[in-house]
Design a protein around this motif. Structure first.
Motif, PDB file in Angstrom:
ATOM      1  N   PHE A  20      -8.325 -48.119 -27.887  1.00 41.24           N
ATOM      2  CA  PHE A  20      -7.227 -48.621 -28.709  1.00 41.24           C
ATOM      3  C   PHE A  20      -6.433 -49.697 -27.989  1.00 41.24           C
ATOM      4  N   LEU A  21      -5.917 -50.622 -28.767  1.00 43.22           N
ATOM      5  CA  LEU A  21      -4.872 -51.532 -28.326  1.00 43.22           C
ATOM      6  C   LEU A  21      -3.545 -50.961 -28.814  1.00 43.22           C
ATOM      7  N   ALA A  22      -2.457 -51.266 -28.105  1.00 41.11           N
ATOM      8  CA  ALA A  22      -1.136 -50.833 -28.575  1.00 41.11           C
ATOM      9  C   ALA A  22      -0.943 -51.353 -29.996  1.00 41.11           C
ATOM     10  N   GLY A  23      -0.453 -50.505 -30.878  1.00 41.47           N
ATOM     11  CA  GLY A  23      -0.271 -50.874 -32.278  1.00 41.47           C
ATOM     12  C   GLY A  23      -1.418 -50.438 -33.170  1.00 41.47           C
ATOM     13  N   GLY A  24      -2.487 -49.895 -32.577  1.00 41.79           N
ATOM     14  CA  GLY A  24      -3.578 -49.348 -33.380  1.00 41.79           C
ATOM     15  C   GLY A  24      -3.137 -48.024 -33.992  1.00 41.79           C
ATOM     16  N   TYR A  25      -4.029 -47.414 -34.762  1.00 44.30           N
ATOM     17  CA  TYR A  25      -3.678 -46.137 -35.382  1.00 44.30           C
ATOM     18  C   TYR A  25      -4.923 -45.321 -35.681  1.00 44.30           C
ATOM     19  N   ALA A  26      -4.688 -44.044 -35.905  1.00 42.49           N
ATOM     20  CA  ALA A  26      -5.727 -43.115 -36.349  1.00 42.49           C
ATOM     21  C   ALA A  26      -5.214 -42.460 -37.626  1.00 42.49           C
ATOM     22  N   ASP A  27      -5.931 -42.659 -38.723  1.00 41.75           N
ATOM     23  CA  ASP A  27      -5.594 -42.020 -40.005  1.00 41.75           C
ATOM     24  C   ASP A  27      -6.477 -40.794 -40.189  1.00 41.75           C
ATOM     25  N   TRP A  28      -5.845 -39.680 -40.540  1.00 39.10           N
ATOM     26  CA  TRP A  28      -6.556 -38.406 -40.705  1.00 39.10           C
ATOM     27  C   TRP A  28      -6.299 -37.844 -42.095  1.00 39.10           C
ATOM     28  N   ASP A  29      -7.351 -37.366 -42.732  1.00 33.65           N
ATOM     29  CA  ASP A  29      -7.271 -36.633 -43.996  1.00 33.65           C
ATOM     30  C   ASP A  29      -8.116 -35.376 -43.783  1.00 33.65           C
ATOM     31  N   ILE A  30      -7.453 -34.226 -43.691  1.00 29.60           N
ATOM     32  CA  ILE A  30      -8.134 -32.985 -43.312  1.00 29.60           C
ATOM     33  C   ILE A  30      -7.821 -31.888 -44.329  1.00 29.60           C
ATOM     34  N   TYR A  31      -8.857 -31.191 -44.751  1.00 28.20           N
ATOM     35  CA  TYR A  31      -8.704 -30.014 -45.604  1.00 28.20           C
ATOM     36  C   TYR A  31      -9.147 -28.811 -44.792  1.00 28.20           C
ATOM     37  N   SER A  32      -8.294 -27.795 -44.707  1.00 30.47           N
ATOM     38  CA  SER A  32      -8.547 -26.604 -43.914  1.00 30.47           C
ATOM     39  C   SER A  32      -8.599 -25.380 -44.817  1.00 30.47           C
ATOM     40  N   GLU A  33      -9.545 -24.482 -44.500  1.00 32.46           N
ATOM     41  CA  GLU A  33      -9.678 -23.255 -45.284  1.00 32.46           C
ATOM     42  C   GLU A  33     -10.129 -22.121 -44.368  1.00 32.46           C
ATOM     43  N   PRO A  34      -9.348 -21.016 -44.299  1.00 28.90           N
ATOM     44  CA  PRO A  34      -9.771 -19.872 -43.479  1.00 28.90           C
ATOM     45  C   PRO A  34     -11.091 -19.301 -43.995  1.00 28.90           C
ATOM     46  N   ARG A  35     -11.904 -18.784 -43.083  1.00 35.09           N
ATOM     47  CA  ARG A  35     -13.193 -18.188 -43.444  1.00 35.09           C
ATOM     48  C   ARG A  35     -13.197 -16.710 -43.091  1.00 35.09           C
ATOM     49  N   GLY A  36     -13.956 -15.945 -43.848  1.00 37.49           N
ATOM     50  CA  GLY A  36     -14.093 -14.510 -43.583  1.00 37.49           C
ATOM     51  C   GLY A  36     -12.762 -13.808 -43.732  1.00 37.49           C
ATOM     52  N   ASN A  37     -12.530 -12.836 -42.869  1.00 33.58           N
ATOM     53  CA  ASN A  37     -11.273 -12.089 -42.937  1.00 33.58           C
ATOM     54  C   ASN A  37     -10.290 -12.618 -41.894  1.00 33.58           C
ATOM     55  N   SER A  38     -10.314 -13.907 -41.679  1.00 34.58           N
ATOM     56  CA  SER A  38      -9.427 -14.566 -40.710  1.00 34.58           C
ATOM     57  C   SER A  38      -8.044 -14.732 -41.313  1.00 34.58           C
ATOM     58  N   ASP A  39      -7.287 -13.661 -41.361  1.00 30.28           N
ATOM     59  CA  ASP A  39      -5.959 -13.734 -41.948  1.00 30.28           C
ATOM     60  C   ASP A  39      -4.924 -13.556 -40.849  1.00 30.28           C
ATOM     61  N   PRO A  40      -4.115 -14.500 -40.528  1.00 30.18           N
ATOM     62  CA  PRO A  40      -3.940 -15.783 -41.205  1.00 30.18           C
ATOM     63  C   PRO A  40      -4.891 -16.855 -40.709  1.00 30.18           C
ATOM     64  N   GLY A  41      -5.747 -16.553 -39.748  1.00 32.40           N
ATOM     65  CA  GLY A  41      -6.670 -17.556 -39.214  1.00 32.40           C
ATOM     66  C   GLY A  41      -6.060 -18.267 -38.023  1.00 32.40           C
ATOM     67  N   PRO A  42      -6.894 -18.956 -37.269  1.00 26.30           N
ATOM     68  CA  PRO A  42      -6.385 -19.661 -36.094  1.00 26.30           C
ATOM     69  C   PRO A  42      -5.525 -20.860 -36.480  1.00 26.30           C
TER      70      PRO A  42
END
Length: 168
Positions: A50-72
């Motif tokens: 990266f150069l100063a002034g760059g960026y990282a755009d993130w679009d993330i969908y998260s869903e717990p699996r199994g009996n991971s309540d509340p999940g990590p």
């Protein structure tokens, strides 16, 4: 006059050839993964210059699996290679420091944001300095989470190339 035209054509042909054989390293990625965490787990994603002034755009969908309540708990990290390596080697400890005490001397050197346990999040990380940033996912806690993500790593002025690939 004709010789000048031939040399320009030759230069353009060489440039076109280089564009074909040298792949651009601009990064726009879609990934889908399921991560199992047992205390602390790091998943490496990408490294980008990266150069100063760059960026990282993130679009993330998260869903717990199994009996991971509340999940990590899930965090996106952007660090220097060595810092991400240290976090990877001590992931469970980094998780305890960050989630329990909100005080991690290793994570304070990184760009960090938390992904909700369920649902979608969009985040832009503004890069403040020039350097290579390695991106990863830190999972804290026990259980499994499915992640669908799309991310774009970009330098200023719409430059898709990392600093090692930008022409002089």
């Amino acid at each position: 006059m004709l010789a000048g035209m031939d040399s320009r054509r030759a230069a353009l042909a060489v440039l076109a050839f280089l564009c074909v054989i040298v792949p651009a390293s601009g990064i726009i990625v879609e990934k889908e993964l399921t991560v199992m965490a047992d205390g602390g787990t790091v998943i490496d994603l990408e490294t980008f210059g990266f150069l100063a002034g760059g960026y990282a755009d993130w679009d993330i969908y998260s869903e717990p699996r199994g009996n991971s309540d509340p999940g990590p708990r899930t965090f996106v990290l952007g660090c220097k290679d060595v810092d991400l390596y240290v976090i990877d080697m001590t992931a469970a400890n980094a998780c305890v420091q960050h989630t329990t005490f909100q005080n991690s001397t290793v994570l304070e050197k990184c760009y960090v944001f938390e992904v909700p346990r369920e649902g979608e999040t969009q985040q832009r990380v503004e890069i403040t300095g020039t350097g290579r940033i390695s991106w990863g996912i830190l999972m804290c806690g026990d259980g499994a989470t499915a992640l669908r993500m799309e991310y774009t790593l970009m330098n200023p002025n719409g430059e898709h190339l990392g600093t090692g690939d930008i022409p002089l």
